[in-house]
Write a protein that holds these residues in place. Structure first.
Motif, short mmCIF file in Angstrom:
data_model
loop_
_atom_site.label_atom_id
_atom_site.label_comp_id
_atom_site.label_asym_id
_atom_site.label_seq_id
_atom_site.Cartn_x
_atom_site.Cartn_y
_atom_site.Cartn_z
N VAL A 216 0.71 -1.14 -0.05
CA VAL A 216 -0.10 0.25 -0.12
C VAL A 216 0.76 1.21 0.07
CG1 VAL A 216 -1.76 1.35 1.33
CG2 VAL A 216 -1.88 -1.27 1.11
N ASP A 217 1.85 1.39 0.74
CA ASP A 217 2.90 2.44 0.78
C ASP A 217 3.46 2.63 -0.37
OD1 ASP A 217 3.70 3.97 2.99
OD2 ASP A 217 5.93 3.54 2.53
N ASP A 218 3.91 1.52 -1.22
CA ASP A 218 4.34 1.90 -2.66
C ASP A 218 3.18 2.20 -3.59
OD1 ASP A 218 6.80 0.83 -1.65
OD2 ASP A 218 6.32 -1.16 -2.20
N CYS A 219 2.11 2.00 -3.32
CA CYS A 219 1.16 2.52 -4.36
C CYS A 219 0.81 3.95 -3.86
CB CYS A 219 -0.66 1.77 -4.11
SG CYS A 219 -0.41 0.02 -4.66
N LEU A 220 1.09 4.25 -2.58
CA LEU A 220 0.56 5.73 -2.45
C LEU A 220 1.91 6.49 -2.78
CD1 LEU A 220 -0.76 5.36 1.27
CD2 LEU A 220 -1.88 5.95 -0.62
N ASP A 221 2.89 5.92 -2.90
CA ASP A 221 4.25 6.68 -3.39
C ASP A 221 3.80 7.43 -4.90
OD1 ASP A 221 6.84 7.68 -2.99
OD2 ASP A 221 7.61 6.28 -4.31
N THR A 223 0.20 7.57 -6.00
CA THR A 223 -1.14 7.99 -5.91
C THR A 223 -1.33 8.83 -4.88
OG1 THR A 223 -1.99 6.22 -4.90
CG2 THR A 223 -1.99 5.88 -7.12
N GLY A 224 -0.71 9.01 -3.90
CA GLY A 224 -0.97 9.67 -2.54
C GLY A 224 -1.05 11.22 -2.80
N ASP A 225 -1.89 11.79 -1.70
CA ASP A 225 -1.66 13.56 -1.72
C ASP A 225 -0.39 13.71 -0.92
OD1 ASP A 225 -2.47 15.64 0.36
OD2 ASP A 225 -2.88 16.16 -1.68
N GLN A 226 0.58 14.15 -1.34
CA GLN A 226 1.90 14.43 -0.42
C GLN A 226 1.58 15.05 1.07
OE1 GLN A 226 5.29 15.20 -2.45
NE2 GLN A 226 5.79 17.18 -1.45
N HIS A 227 0.62 15.97 0.87
CA HIS A 227 0.48 16.61 2.37
C HIS A 227 -0.17 15.42 3.47
CE1 HIS A 227 -0.18 19.41 5.49
NE2 HIS A 227 -1.32 19.03 5.74
N ALA A 228 -0.95 14.60 2.88
CA ALA A 228 -1.82 13.57 3.81
C ALA A 228 -0.53 12.44 3.73
CB ALA A 228 -2.80 13.10 2.83
N GLU A 272 6.15 15.88 -13.65
CA GLU A 272 5.90 15.24 -14.85
C GLU A 272 5.97 13.80 -14.92
OE1 GLU A 272 7.49 17.59 -17.97
OE2 GLU A 272 6.81 19.33 -17.47
N LYS A 273 7.10 13.41 -14.34
CA LYS A 273 7.39 12.02 -14.47
C LYS A 273 6.48 11.09 -13.47
CE LYS A 273 11.04 10.43 -12.01
NZ LYS A 273 12.39 10.19 -11.83
N LEU A 274 6.36 11.89 -12.49
CA LEU A 274 5.11 11.01 -11.53
C LEU A 274 3.80 10.99 -12.32
CD1 LEU A 274 5.02 9.76 -8.55
CD2 LEU A 274 4.25 12.05 -7.80
N ASP A 275 3.54 12.07 -12.81
CA ASP A 275 2.04 12.00 -13.39
C ASP A 275 2.04 11.22 -14.63
OD1 ASP A 275 1.07 13.90 -11.54
OD2 ASP A 275 1.54 15.82 -12.97
N TYR A 276 3.09 10.83 -15.52
CA TYR A 276 3.23 10.28 -16.67
C TYR A 276 2.98 8.69 -16.05
CZ TYR A 276 5.14 7.35 -20.43
OH TYR A 276 5.43 6.25 -21.33
N LEU A 277 3.77 8.35 -15.12
CA LEU A 277 3.79 7.12 -14.60
C LEU A 277 2.48 6.63 -13.83
CD1 LEU A 277 7.41 6.62 -13.38
CD2 LEU A 277 6.62 5.57 -15.19
N ARG A 278 1.95 7.62 -12.96
CA ARG A 278 0.77 7.05 -12.39
C ARG A 278 -0.45 7.02 -13.43
NH1 ARG A 278 0.29 11.49 -9.55
NH2 ARG A 278 -1.07 12.42 -11.21
#
Length: 329
Positions: A216-221, A223-228, A272-278
């Motif tokens: 779950v932690d790896d998924c949140l890396d 998809t998560g909200d950075q503040h949360a 941009e990298k994070l958005d692309y991969l997600r």
């Protein structure tokens, strides 16, 4: 729809002991060194979920002996201290700048200070475990500390390996994350004088819970909200670490697409990298697949609790499994 249980509800059976963990941590880490004190108070000022000390205390709660549970407070605190040492060292290795929505120790001071303080935390935790004078507890902690370190080394070795398979990923997270959660609750069972069958069941419960927690932690890396989430999103990706969502994605795309994904993965494009991969993971169902794997581990953990009669401690451990897969931080 079933509501996600809150941590304070889950921790209720051991909350009075848990309330003493912060003071116990600072007591164990007391020192006349001004710099050490400053870093320690800074790091522990914004406490985490206290999952590891809670598991230790909940394991002991099956003894139904309040005196026995209270006696576990230093050991439960030592697990949080040891875990904190690994986080401080991880942040150096990954060049992370955010932890629990605060600058990491290496970002606020420097890597040298972070290494030394992490070592200090590790050694004070070790002192506490030896202080139990319980050979099973000491042996379990020493073996677990080696497992955690070996898992971190294995993860480091496999950085940027785009041929990493699920089996090896599971071995890495079993060692670096699940083994410690398992040791926490098993230690509680040992100090609570539970039967061998019950102790083994809690050990396995902790292992399966730990596997789910890390997935779950790896998924949140991604998809998560950075503040949360409380730490830098995409930090594993930036450090070259392949986790289950990415491993699954790579296994599904064409060779041409795989090459493109690898180039993006290796780039320094930031958000941009994070958005692309997600987005690609969502398109190919890699996040959903990974979360299903996490749920399969929680189902295995739930089965281990069948050896116990219904009790507040068992209910807490059942609810914790729901919390793990529904969490946002």
């Amino acid at each position: 729809m079933k509501l996600k249980p809150a941590l304070d509800e889950i921790y209720a059976p051991v909350q009075t002991c848990l309330d003493q963990i912060e003071e116990s941590i600072l007591d164990i880490l007391s020192t006349s060194n001004e710099l050490s004190r400053e870093v320690i108070r800074y790091f522990f000022a914004n406490k985490g979920k206290y999952l590891r000390p809670s598991l230790c205390l909940l394991g002991g709660a099956f003894s139904n002996n309040e005196t026995t549970i209270r006696a576990m407070i230093p050991v439960a605190s030592a697990f949080e201290i040891f875990h904190s040492a690994t986080l401080i060292h991880d942040d150096i290795i990954d060049s992370s700048y955010l932890r629990r929505n605060m600058p990491t120790v290496n970002a606020k001071w420097n890597a040298q200070v972070a290494v030394l303080v992490g070592d200090f935390l590790h050694d004070r935790a070790l002192q506490t475990f030896f202080g139990t004078k319980n050979d099973r507890v000491v042996s379990l902690f020493l073996n677990t500390a080696c497992e955690v370190c070996d898992g971190e080394i294995l993860e480091f070795k496999e950085k940027n390996n785009f041929n990493l398979k699920e089996g090896l990923y599971f071995e890495i997270i079993r060692k670096k994350t699940a083994s410690l959660l398992s040791a926490c609750i098993e230690t509680g069972a040992i100090l609570g004088n539970l039967s061998l069958d019950q102790t083994l069941a809690l050990k396995n419960y902790g292992l399966y819970l730990g596997m789910a927690f890390q997935i779950v932690d790896d998924c949140l890396d991604f998809t998560g909200d950075q503040h949360a989430f409380g730490k830098t999103l995409g930090s594993d990706c930036d450090a070259g670490v392949l986790t289950l969502p990415l491993i699954r994605l790579v296994s599904l795309v064409s060779e041409d697409k795989k090459s493109e994904v690898f180039q993006i993965f290796k780039s320094s494009m930031g958000r941009e990298k994070l958005d692309y991969l997600r987005n690609l993971m969502m398109e190919y169902g890699a996040i959903e697949y990974s979360m299903d794997k996490a749920r399969s581990f929680t189902e295995k953990a739930l089965l281990e609790l069948q050896v116990f009669k219904q009790s507040p401690a068992r209910k807490s451990l059942e609810d914790l499994l729901d919390y793990i897969v529904e969490r946002s931080r």
